[in-house]
Write a protein that holds these residues in place. Structure first.
Motif, PDB file in Angstrom:
ATOM      1  N   ARG A 154       5.469   3.675   1.828  1.00  0.00           N
ATOM      2  CA  ARG A 154       4.745   4.836   1.328  1.00  0.00           C
ATOM      3  C   ARG A 154       3.755   4.486   0.215  1.00  0.00           C
ATOM      4  N   GLY A 155       3.842   3.274  -0.312  1.00  0.00           N
ATOM      5  CA  GLY A 155       2.855   2.856  -1.299  1.00  0.00           C
ATOM      6  C   GLY A 155       1.452   2.839  -0.723  1.00  0.00           C
TER       7      GLY A 155
ATOM      8  N   GLY B  41      -0.077   6.255  -1.340  1.00  0.00           N
ATOM      9  CA  GLY B  41      -0.521   6.441  -2.715  1.00  0.00           C
ATOM     10  C   GLY B  41      -1.792   5.668  -3.006  1.00  0.00           C
TER      11      GLY B  41
ATOM     12  N   ASN C 143       9.387  -2.396  -3.013  1.00  0.00           N
ATOM     13  CA  ASN C 143       8.586  -1.728  -4.060  1.00  0.00           C
ATOM     14  C   ASN C 143       7.250  -2.406  -4.345  1.00  0.00           C
TER      15      ASN C 143
ATOM     16  N   LYS D 272       4.111  -0.391  -4.001  1.00  0.00           N
ATOM     17  CA  LYS D 272       4.003   0.824  -4.812  1.00  0.00           C
ATOM     18  C   LYS D 272       3.628   0.522  -6.266  1.00  0.00           C
TER      19      LYS D 272
ATOM     20  N   ASP E 198       1.702   0.264  -9.428  1.00  0.00           N
ATOM     21  CA  ASP E 198       0.460   0.890  -9.872  1.00  0.00           C
ATOM     22  C   ASP E 198      -0.519  -0.132 -10.446  1.00  0.00           C
TER      23      ASP E 198
ATOM     24  N   HIS F  87      -2.324  -1.466  -7.584  1.00  0.00           N
ATOM     25  CA  HIS F  87      -3.191  -0.429  -7.033  1.00  0.00           C
ATOM     26  C   HIS F  87      -4.494  -0.323  -7.809  1.00  0.00           C
TER      27      HIS F  87
END
Length: 315
Positions: free
Chosen positions: A74-75, A78, A204, A207, A209, A212
């Motif tokens: 699911r990262g 995002g 993880n 995900k 940040d 990202h």
């Protein structure tokens, strides 16, 4: 993870089952499976890039989840939302329809050429490289590929890729793909093994940040950075030390040591962590370098505006 074997067996089984579906999903199904990046995701404040581009960012980003993606990848959703907020079209897909989306991207590029960005987690990383191979057969360039702990079966980076970044865990059972550039590759290449980061796992890593934000900044700057930066592009391969901030450089470049230079002095002058020079050059940090010796230093690609503002070097 306390007991990786059962999870690995379960997920790998799912990956094999899903791969059977790759060639059997029709275009209508693809439209239903594709998930818009406008889907709900955590709201994270992203600071503006340090060097705003002179023109509006543009391009198309294709992001791919891994096996059991709606649960474990699911990262990618995002990240796609953050890319959209930065002004670049981004959509998320399951890796099982990789070829269908690649064929669609070829048609879209023929109608409206724009920079292509491919990002994938786990089997989605495998998909990103296979996607690039499809584009290579059509003589279409790929501006940037980022793979996030891709599967071991991920192929080499094809020659049509201008920039490639791999962020992976070498000890990962579910990922661990140490992707290499194909023979003759001349683009920018950087590999970051995060296996020494105790809090990073296959589940993880997509995900994070911090990753990202750096990826988004690179995408935003694609329109203002040259595909071939000044100077020789040297592949970077790092094992990031524990308890160290993760910085995603684009590639390495060569600098020539002057009298009195040490790796420690070069790191200070270039605002780089010392380990980034000692690890790749395999030299002591404080021993004087031989004048004229070529030293590899990591670099970020520089926007055109900065290139034009820099005075020409004197030798």
């Amino acid at each position: 993870m306390n007991s990786p074997a059962p999870v690995a067996t379960f997920v790998i089984g799912a990956m094999l089952s899903a791969s059977v579906l790759c060639g059997s999903v029709d275009a209508a199904s693809a439209g239903q499976i594709a998930v818009s990046s406008n889907a709900a995701a955590e709201t994270v404040a992203i600071p503006p890039p340090a060097n705003p581009p002179a023109t509006e960012p543009h391009g198309r980003a294709y992001l791919f989840r891994g096996a059991l993606g709606p649960i474990f990848s699911r990262g990618m959703d995002g990240l796609a939302e953050k890319i959209e907020r930065a002004g670049v079209t981004a959509n998320v897909y399951e890796f099982t329809i990789c070829r269908l989306i690649a064929d669609s991207a070829v048609r879209e590029y023929r109608r409206d050429p724009a920079p292509i960005i491919l990002i994938g987690h786990s089997m989605g990383g495998y998909c990103a490289l296979k996607f690039a191979e499809v584009l290579q057969a059509e003589n279409i360039p790929v501006s940037l590929i980022v793979t996030v702990d891709p599967a071991h079966v991920t192929p080499n980076v094809p020659l049509n890729v201008e920039r490639y970044i791999n962020i992976f865990l070498s000890k990962s059972v579910l990922g661990g793909g140490d992707v290499k550039p194909a023979q003759g590759y001349q683009g920018d290449y950087a590999s970051f093994d995060l296996s020494q980061q105790e809090d990073v796992t296959h589940i993880n890593i997509d995900k994070m940040d911090l990753l990202h934000q750096q990826i988004v900044s690179k995408i935003v700057e694609l329109g203002t950075t040259p595909a071939k930066a000044e100077g020789e592009a040297v592949p970077l391969r790092y094992v990031v030390p524990p308890n160290t901030a993760i910085e995603l450089w684009d590639s390495g470049t060569m600098v020539v040591a002057r009298p009195g230079d040490t790796l420690q002095k070069l790191a200070t002058l270039r605002h780089l962590p010392l380990w980034s020079l000692t690890q790749i050059n395999r030299e002591p940090d404080s021993v004087p370098l031989v004048p004229g010796q070529r030293v590899i230093v990591p670099r970020h690609l520089v926007p055109f505006a900065e290139v034009s503002a820099q005075p020409s070097s004197r030798r």
